[in-house]
Design a protein around this motif. Structure first.
Motif, PDB file in Angstrom:
ATOM      1  N   UNK A 176      46.064  39.016  45.875  1.00 31.44           N
ATOM      2  CA  UNK A 176      46.125  37.828  45.031  1.00 31.44           C
ATOM      3  C   UNK A 176      46.471  38.127  43.584  1.00 31.44           C
ATOM      4  N   UNK A 177      45.774  39.083  42.972  1.00 28.79           N
ATOM      5  CA  UNK A 177      46.020  39.402  41.570  1.00 28.79           C
ATOM      6  C   UNK A 177      45.947  40.905  41.386  1.00 28.79           C
ATOM      7  N   UNK A 178      46.599  41.385  40.309  1.00 33.05           N
ATOM      8  CA  UNK A 178      46.758  42.814  40.106  1.00 33.05           C
ATOM      9  C   UNK A 178      46.722  43.120  38.622  1.00 33.05           C
ATOM     10  N   UNK A 179      46.172  44.276  38.273  1.00 29.34           N
ATOM     11  CA  UNK A 179      46.200  44.766  36.905  1.00 29.34           C
ATOM     12  C   UNK A 179      46.353  46.277  36.947  1.00 29.34           C
ATOM     13  N   UNK A 180      46.882  46.852  35.886  1.00 32.31           N
ATOM     14  CA  UNK A 180      47.124  48.291  35.836  1.00 32.31           C
ATOM     15  C   UNK A 180      46.208  48.904  34.790  1.00 32.31           C
ATOM     16  N   UNK A 181      45.426  49.894  35.191  1.00 31.82           N
ATOM     17  CA  UNK A 181      44.496  50.567  34.285  1.00 31.82           C
ATOM     18  C   UNK A 181      45.246  51.524  33.364  1.00 31.82           C
ATOM     19  N   UNK A 182      44.539  51.996  32.343  1.00 27.78           N
ATOM     20  CA  UNK A 182      45.160  52.889  31.361  1.00 27.78           C
ATOM     21  C   UNK A 182      45.667  54.178  31.990  1.00 27.78           C
ATOM     22  N   UNK A 183      45.047  54.621  33.097  1.00 26.86           N
ATOM     23  CA  UNK A 183      45.486  55.855  33.746  1.00 26.86           C
ATOM     24  C   UNK A 183      46.631  55.618  34.728  1.00 26.86           C
ATOM     25  N   UNK A 184      47.141  54.384  34.808  1.00 21.27           N
ATOM     26  CA  UNK A 184      48.251  54.076  35.697  1.00 21.27           C
ATOM     27  C   UNK A 184      47.848  53.610  37.073  1.00 21.27           C
ATOM     28  N   UNK A 185      46.547  53.639  37.386  1.00 21.02           N
ATOM     29  CA  UNK A 185      46.091  53.169  38.692  1.00 21.02           C
ATOM     30  C   UNK A 185      46.270  51.660  38.802  1.00 21.02           C
ATOM     31  N   UNK A 186      46.648  51.214  39.985  1.00 23.19           N
ATOM     32  CA  UNK A 186      46.894  49.798  40.250  1.00 23.19           C
ATOM     33  C   UNK A 186      45.670  49.221  40.955  1.00 23.19           C
ATOM     34  N   UNK A 187      45.040  48.249  40.324  1.00 24.29           N
ATOM     35  CA  UNK A 187      43.867  47.581  40.885  1.00 24.29           C
ATOM     36  C   UNK A 187      44.276  46.188  41.348  1.00 24.29           C
ATOM     37  N   UNK A 188      43.777  45.767  42.519  1.00 21.77           N
ATOM     38  CA  UNK A 188      44.143  44.442  42.998  1.00 21.77           C
ATOM     39  C   UNK A 188      43.028  43.837  43.842  1.00 21.77           C
TER      40      UNK A 188
END
Length: 252
Positions: A71-83
């Motif tokens: 549904x939604x996604x954000x990218x952390x400072x270390x480049x990891x993709x959270x969703x």
């Protein structure tokens, strides 16, 4: 999303179709390398496009089972993709397709594009929006099971809140707790500014909260707001409000 288009707005007022005939794309995020990552309800995946307008799936399964409908996604400072991976897209035919879920949970995930590792970080009724605090040490996640009441035969869970978690150096989450609940509708998408203020959508507009959860203010919108995002400098807030894209110029 129901019209299956990703639109691009330009400062001169132009609106163009960036990607047509999408697979029911929902949330999007920008990676450090300039590529876009997308949540797709239709293909039930996280995909990435590198400027060629052709999104390629990069996360499709968890432990051998297909995702629900990211549904939604954000990218952390270390480049990891959270969703987030709720079931909206497999329960609402105008947002995906009607299929039985393969997973027995609805969760937040962390995907590391460097090694391809996918980790299940926390479970919810129906996770929706997510965003990090400015220092990356807090993760906010909205849980909006209430929205399933819009479906004939939807379940009785009435969750309509944002939770927050402490984030460890390796990304592990702990100390999950309630941050806020909305009085009208549910907190779909939201954004966090440089001060740590949380700007959350709801059925009646944008609600603003301090980092300790104290409600600071409210901005009514002409239609239901579903998501919002800051301009890179933080002086303008864009709001997706049903049939409007609104721009709020802020005094910071």
């Amino acid at each position: 999303m129901p019209n299956r288009r990703l639109l691009a707005w330009y400062p001169d007022g132009r609106v163009e179709v960036a990607i047509d005939n999408t697979q029911f794309m929902n949330g999007n995020a920008l990676c450090p390398d300039g590529s876009l990552v997308h949540c797709e309800h239709g293909r039930r995946c996280i995909s990435r496009s590198n400027g060629n307008g052709v999104p390629e799936p990069i996360v499709t399964h968890y432990e051998g089972k297909r995702l629900n409908s990211p549904n939604d996604v954000t990218v952390a400072a270390d480049g990891a993709i959270w969703f987030t991976d709720p079931t909206f897209g497999i329960l609402m035919p105008n947002q995906g397709s009607l299929v039985e879920p393969e997973l027995d949970h609805r969760s937040v995930y962390r995907f590391d594009p460097r090694d391809g590792a996918l980790r299940r970080m926390a479970d919810f009724d129906e996770p929706n929006g997510l965003f990090f605090s400015p220092n990356g040490r807090t993760l906010y996640v909205s849980d909006t099971a209430r929205s399933l009441g819009e479906i004939v035969g939807g379940h009785a869970r009435d969750t309509h809140e944002i939770q927050l978690f402490d984030v460890a150096a390796d990304g592990a989450l702990s100390n999950g707790r309630l941050f806020c609940r909305t009085d009208h509708g549910y907190p779909d998408g939201f954004a966090v500014d440089a001060r740590g203020w949380v700007w959350s959508t709801a059925g009646d507009g944008i609600h603003v909260y301090a980092p300790d959860g104290v409600r600071l203010g409210f901005i009514p919108t002409p239609e239901v707001a579903s998501n919002c995002a800051f301009h890179a400098e933080g002086s303008r807030l864009f709001v997706a409000a049903t049939s409007y894209l609104l721009a709020l110029d802020l005094i910071t």
